[in-house]
Write an enzyme that holds these catalytic residues in place. Structure first.
Site, short mmCIF file in Angstrom:
data_model
loop_
_atom_site.label_atom_id
_atom_site.label_comp_id
_atom_site.label_asym_id
_atom_site.label_seq_id
_atom_site.Cartn_x
_atom_site.Cartn_y
_atom_site.Cartn_z
N GLY A 168 45.32 29.52 56.26
CA GLY A 168 44.52 28.66 55.69
C GLY A 168 45.42 27.78 54.54
O GLY A 168 44.86 27.45 53.54
N SER A 197 46.63 27.61 60.40
CA SER A 197 46.65 26.12 60.34
C SER A 197 46.63 25.64 61.51
O SER A 197 47.38 24.24 61.53
CB SER A 197 47.56 25.82 59.48
C1 PEP Z 1 42.87 32.91 60.77
O1 PEP Z 1 42.17 33.29 59.72
O2 PEP Z 1 42.64 33.52 61.77
C2 PEP Z 1 43.25 31.63 60.89
C3 PEP Z 1 44.25 31.46 61.81
O3 PEP Z 1 42.87 30.52 59.86
P1 PEP Z 1 43.44 29.17 59.49
O4 PEP Z 1 43.19 28.58 60.88
O5 PEP Z 1 42.30 28.71 58.54
O6 PEP Z 1 44.76 29.04 59.12
#
Ligand code: PEP
Length: 249
Positions: A173, A213
């Protein structure tokens, strides 16, 4: 050859109505896509809507946690038999947000993982280091510890339905993605640990996803790494076009 898995973790997002709207848009975008497996993990309250919306498609439905007891006085928890009776096939365990905010420990991750596998659910077990651990050169030690503790007292036969997700906490995130090489190196550590516990043959077939991400524009470089067997996607999985873009990297 390990078939890649793209798993969407919606976290605490989307009502049943929003879930139905997502699937109306998403399913036509991935119709006929067989190269990769796709699983969407909504909140419990939207699991039934997701299961109904996904009927007739190749998209599987999972949830984001499971308790280790079948029933009892455990306010707020959900058990494996409850998930099975709903038709859910996948479950995420040990997500870093559970570890960070809700007191999840290596031991409770082990209990949840073991329970999910014994129930016949496909479990996505998350591991990953925080920034301070990476900066202190502790990443490999942390991954080894999390894996050994998570895999404790689980047989290779039961673990056949396990997938591991490497999620460096500093990349979740934040918009910061691990380089494909850095992710692949961490995956190799996890695979070695799986070989120690379950044997070489098991480890060679174990799928290890990368999470942190992942977006449509970085998915193809990540997926090009032989060590990366798919993605666990948070933020970018909330939009149908964006998740479809990742699936079709
Ligand atoms: C997750 O929380 O499993 C995750 C990978 O989040 P993001 O893709 O938003 O980084």
């Amino acid at each position: 050859m390990r078939k890649k898995l793209i798993a969407a973790n919606w976290k605490m997002n989307k009502t049943p109505d929003e879930t139905r709207a997502f699937f109306r848009e998403f399913l036509p975008l991935v119709a006929g896509h067989t190269r990769d497996e796709i699983v969407v993990c909504p909140p419990y309250t939207s699991a039934a809507a997701a299961l109904e919306a996904a009927i007739g498609s190749s998209v599987a439905i999972g949830v984001q946690n499971v308790h280790w007891k079948a029933d009892g006085a455990f306010t707020g928890e959900i058990s494996a038999p409850m998930l099975l009776s709903l038709g859910v096939t996948h479950v995420i365990v040990g997500h870093s947000e559970r570890r960070q905010y809700f007191g999840e420990t290596d031991d409770t991750v082990n209990l949840r993982l073991k329970t999910a596998l014994e129930a016949g659910l496909t479990a996505i077990c998350c591991v990953g280091e925080v920034l301070e651990e990476r900066e202190a050169g502790l990443t490999d030690d942390v991954l080894r510890r999390q894996c050994v503790r998570a895999f404790h007292a689980i047989s290779a036969k039961k673990a056949a339905k396990m997938t591991v997700a490497y999620e460096p906490v500093w990349a979740i995130g934040t918009g910061k993605t691990a380089t494909p090489e850095l992710a692949a190196a961490a995956h190799a550590v996890i695979r070695r640990e799986a070989a120690e516990v379950f044997g070489e043959e098991f480890a060679a077939g174990l799928r290890i996803l990368y999470g942190g991400s992942v977006k449509p524009d970085n998915a193809s470089t990540l997926m090009a790494q032989e060590e990366i067997d798919g993605a666990l996607v948070g933020g970018a999985s909330l939009d149908a076009k964006s998740l479809a873009g990742i699936v079709k990297y």
